[in-house]
Enzyme design. Sequence first.
Site, PDB file in Angstrom:
ATOM      1  N   LYS A 211      39.082  25.882  33.764  1.00  0.00           N
ATOM      2  CA  LYS A 211      37.956  25.956  32.842  1.00  0.00           C
ATOM      3  C   LYS A 211      37.161  24.653  32.744  1.00  0.00           C
ATOM      4  CE  LYS A 211      38.245  30.160  30.932  1.00  0.00           C
ATOM      5  NZ  LYS A 211      37.098  31.098  30.832  1.00  0.00           N
TER       6      LYS A 211
ATOM      7  N   THR B  95      31.877  26.476  21.119  1.00  0.00           N
ATOM      8  CA  THR B  95      32.262  27.643  21.898  1.00  0.00           C
ATOM      9  C   THR B  95      33.299  28.450  21.152  1.00  0.00           C
ATOM     10  OG1 THR B  95      32.907  28.395  24.108  1.00  0.00           O
ATOM     11  CG2 THR B  95      34.220  26.601  23.161  1.00  0.00           C
TER      12      THR B  95
ATOM     13  N   SER C  99      39.935  31.592  24.008  1.00  0.00           N
ATOM     14  CA  SER C  99      41.353  31.901  23.825  1.00  0.00           C
ATOM     15  C   SER C  99      42.189  30.639  23.910  1.00  0.00           C
ATOM     16  CB  SER C  99      41.816  32.908  24.891  1.00  0.00           C
ATOM     17  OG  SER C  99      41.661  32.359  26.193  1.00  0.00           O
TER      18      SER C  99
ATOM     19  N   GLY D  30      36.985  37.482  31.242  1.00  0.00           N
ATOM     20  CA  GLY D  30      35.564  37.778  31.128  1.00  0.00           C
ATOM     21  C   GLY D  30      34.848  37.853  32.459  1.00  0.00           C
TER      22      GLY D  30
ATOM     23  N   MET E 126      35.254  33.196  36.474  1.00  0.00           N
ATOM     24  CA  MET E 126      35.859  32.581  37.658  1.00  0.00           C
ATOM     25  C   MET E 126      35.685  33.454  38.891  1.00  0.00           C
ATOM     26  SD  MET E 126      39.690  31.087  38.361  1.00  0.00           S
ATOM     27  CE  MET E 126      40.533  32.432  37.545  1.00  0.00           C
TER      28      MET E 126
END
Length: 335
Positions: free
Chosen positions: A55, A79, A82, A184, A187
């Site tokens: 990330k 932001t 998780s 989501g 990546m």
Amino acid sequence: MMSERPSLVDIVLAVNRIRSKLCVTPVVTSTCLNDLTGRNIYLKCENLHKTGSFKCRGALNTVIKALENKEISISGFVTHSSGNHGQALAWSAKSVNLPCSVVVPVGTPLVKTNAIESYNAELVLCPPTPAARLETCNKIGHEKNYMIVPPFDHPDVIAGQGTIAVEFLKQVEDLDAIFVPVSGGGMISGIAIYAKQINPNIRIYACVPEGKMLSECLKSCERLWPNPPAFLNTKAEAIRLQQCGEITFPIMCDLVEKEVFTIDDASMIAATKFAFERLKLVVELASGCALAAILSDQLKTLDKNIKNIGVILCGGNIDINKLPWIENETKTKDI
């Protein structure tokens, strides 16, 4: 919301932005994995990155690119996450000396929340739903005039994640496929955009928890997910979003294989334990999802010409005080 997808050029520019602050993560091989699968397996160790996951690529690219734009004034960043993206944005903001707020659901592992606070970010807890995450984040962004950096559904975030493919295809030039854990979709979208342009024949496979419905959605190219958006019932909290993004899903429909590897929690736990014991790699359950996919019976049904397979070990932020195979000893499958 921005709707454009990043280009190959955007990903190359992202490499130039982040290269001075981030390492090139290593690729690890294992004779044991090759023997178990009958293929050549290459593990891209994103768990060894800054903040413990891939990330940091997308977060850092977005932060630096925003500051390059002299027409806007950035007072801070916010932001919802998780945990892994929250750590990444907190670290990225600290690296440019700007404040950051991170919204996480109640129940996020302490290993992640503690890390977020260690980067001097404000930690904000919200109810454990996707809608609550987004609403709380937007509220903070409005009140503090912070730039909102979504965890996946943003072109600059996607471009940053695509730098994984730039490195991987240089490290292993003849990859036939790449297996990617998906939440989501940031990546896998970034990887697919770059990899498919460099090698149109490469296959990009999504690895997901049960209940994701991704196979049905990709095959129909429709968003079949129920609303409101929900979290999946999985111990792999880093990939528990059911829906993919408004930007990422069309990219996936165009570039990702329709065949999806859907993995149950017991298999993820067993694969994560395998990584600890046999590969000597500390990974979290989201990484175990992709590792379990290549160890699954489903892999045996793939084209035999797919010999060289890359696997993204997306993160290593696991709570070592609550290892899942200790909590679930009686339920864990053995490999």
